[in-house]
Write a protein that holds these residues in place. Structure first.
Motif, PDB file in Angstrom:
ATOM      1  N   GLY A   3      14.971  37.957 102.835  1.00  0.00           N
ATOM      2  CA  GLY A   3      13.748  37.425 102.235  1.00  0.00           C
ATOM      3  C   GLY A   3      12.520  37.921 102.976  1.00  0.00           C
ATOM      4  N   LYS A   4      11.446  37.158 102.879  1.00  0.00           N
ATOM      5  CA  LYS A   4      10.176  37.556 103.483  1.00  0.00           C
ATOM      6  C   LYS A   4      10.286  37.755 104.997  1.00  0.00           C
ATOM      7  CE  LYS A   4       7.065  35.438 100.156  1.00  0.00           C
ATOM      8  NZ  LYS A   4       6.009  34.438  99.966  1.00  0.00           N
ATOM      9  N   ILE A   5      10.976  36.846 105.664  1.00  0.00           N
ATOM     10  CA  ILE A   5      11.063  36.929 107.129  1.00  0.00           C
ATOM     11  C   ILE A   5      11.754  38.226 107.547  1.00  0.00           C
ATOM     12  CG2 ILE A   5      12.098  35.876 109.184  1.00  0.00           C
ATOM     13  CD1 ILE A   5       9.633  34.385 108.109  1.00  0.00           C
ATOM     14  N   ALA A   6      12.849  38.569 106.893  1.00  0.00           N
ATOM     15  CA  ALA A   6      13.541  39.823 107.223  1.00  0.00           C
ATOM     16  C   ALA A   6      12.608  41.016 107.002  1.00  0.00           C
ATOM     17  CB  ALA A   6      14.812  39.968 106.391  1.00  0.00           C
ATOM     18  N   GLY A   7      11.804  40.953 105.966  1.00  0.00           N
ATOM     19  CA  GLY A   7      10.845  42.024 105.720  1.00  0.00           C
ATOM     20  C   GLY A   7       9.834  42.149 106.851  1.00  0.00           C
ATOM     21  N   HIS A   8       9.354  41.013 107.347  1.00  0.00           N
ATOM     22  CA  HIS A   8       8.423  41.030 108.485  1.00  0.00           C
ATOM     23  C   HIS A   8       9.103  41.604 109.731  1.00  0.00           C
ATOM     24  CE1 HIS A   8       5.310  39.036 106.292  1.00  0.00           C
ATOM     25  NE2 HIS A   8       5.989  37.904 106.162  1.00  0.00           N
ATOM     26  N   HIS A   9      10.357  41.233 109.940  1.00  0.00           N
ATOM     27  CA  HIS A   9      11.091  41.768 111.093  1.00  0.00           C
ATOM     28  C   HIS A   9      11.232  43.285 110.993  1.00  0.00           C
ATOM     29  CE1 HIS A   9      13.337  37.711 111.909  1.00  0.00           C
ATOM     30  NE2 HIS A   9      12.045  37.639 112.136  1.00  0.00           N
ATOM     31  N   ALA A  19       9.524  48.814 112.665  1.00  0.00           N
ATOM     32  CA  ALA A  19       8.915  50.098 112.313  1.00  0.00           C
ATOM     33  C   ALA A  19       7.704  50.394 113.199  1.00  0.00           C
ATOM     34  CB  ALA A  19       8.508  50.104 110.840  1.00  0.00           C
ATOM     35  N   HIS A  20       6.963  49.344 113.551  1.00  0.00           N
ATOM     36  CA  HIS A  20       5.764  49.522 114.378  1.00  0.00           C
ATOM     37  C   HIS A  20       6.076  49.559 115.870  1.00  0.00           C
ATOM     38  CE1 HIS A  20       3.161  49.414 110.970  1.00  0.00           C
ATOM     39  NE2 HIS A  20       3.499  48.191 110.642  1.00  0.00           N
ATOM     40  N   ALA A  21       7.217  49.013 116.254  1.00  0.00           N
ATOM     41  CA  ALA A  21       7.608  48.979 117.669  1.00  0.00           C
ATOM     42  C   ALA A  21       9.090  49.357 117.761  1.00  0.00           C
ATOM     43  CB  ALA A  21       7.369  47.594 118.256  1.00  0.00           C
ATOM     44  N   PRO A  22       9.401  50.648 117.667  1.00  0.00           N
ATOM     45  CA  PRO A  22      10.793  51.095 117.585  1.00  0.00           C
ATOM     46  C   PRO A  22      11.697  50.628 118.730  1.00  0.00           C
ATOM     47  CG  PRO A  22       9.279  52.922 117.181  1.00  0.00           C
ATOM     48  CD  PRO A  22       8.454  51.751 117.590  1.00  0.00           C
ATOM     49  N   ARG A  37      15.440  44.761  96.749  1.00  0.00           N
ATOM     50  CA  ARG A  37      14.108  44.877  97.364  1.00  0.00           C
ATOM     51  C   ARG A  37      14.161  45.616  98.702  1.00  0.00           C
ATOM     52  NH1 ARG A  37      13.737  39.550  95.388  1.00  0.00           N
ATOM     53  NH2 ARG A  37      14.204  38.699  97.444  1.00  0.00           N
ATOM     54  N   PHE A  38      15.327  45.676  99.328  1.00  0.00           N
ATOM     55  CA  PHE A  38      15.455  46.334 100.627  1.00  0.00           C
ATOM     56  C   PHE A  38      16.057  47.733 100.522  1.00  0.00           C
ATOM     57  CE2 PHE A  38      14.373  42.197 101.950  1.00  0.00           C
ATOM     58  CZ  PHE A  38      13.873  42.312 103.227  1.00  0.00           C
TER      59      PHE A  38
END
Length: 110
Positions: A11-17, A22-25, A43-44
């Protein structure tokens, strides 16, 4: 070593993770996700490989960390299932870990 991370619940939380990774490999390397809802998996697509069951996710055996980001009422059962199936030693659960103190204590013991 950068941990390999899988998600249960897309869901949304997994997307934020995933965005954070992606921003902090160095935070972690996403390897897979699991959701019983085909629309959530869709969606993923293109971001991570997805599967439809916890068994399929754990059979992959390629994660160092499993993140539980399912709806709160399912946290206890999902965490208990991961533990019983011998999933990775590191289990991160979105808060709260469970909805009763007895369930929290049971997970800590397990």
């Amino acid at each position: 070593m950068t941990p390999r991370i899988s998600w249960i619940g897309l869901g949304k939380i997994a997307g934020h993770h995933l965005d954070a990774c992606a921003h902090a490999p160095d935070l972690g390397r996403p390897v897979a996700g699991c959701d019983v809802d085909p629309e959530a998996r869709k969606r993923f697509e293109g971001r991570i490989p997805t599967v439809g069951s916890l068994d399929e996710l754990l059979e992959r055996a390629d994660a160092d960390v499993v993140v539980v980001s399912t709806p709160t009422p399912t946290h206890y059962d999902v965490c208990r299932s991961v533990i019983e199936r011998g999933g990775p030693r590191t289990l991160l659960v979105e808060k709260p870990i469970a909805t009763t103190l007895a369930d929290v204590r049971d997970l800590i013991r397990a």
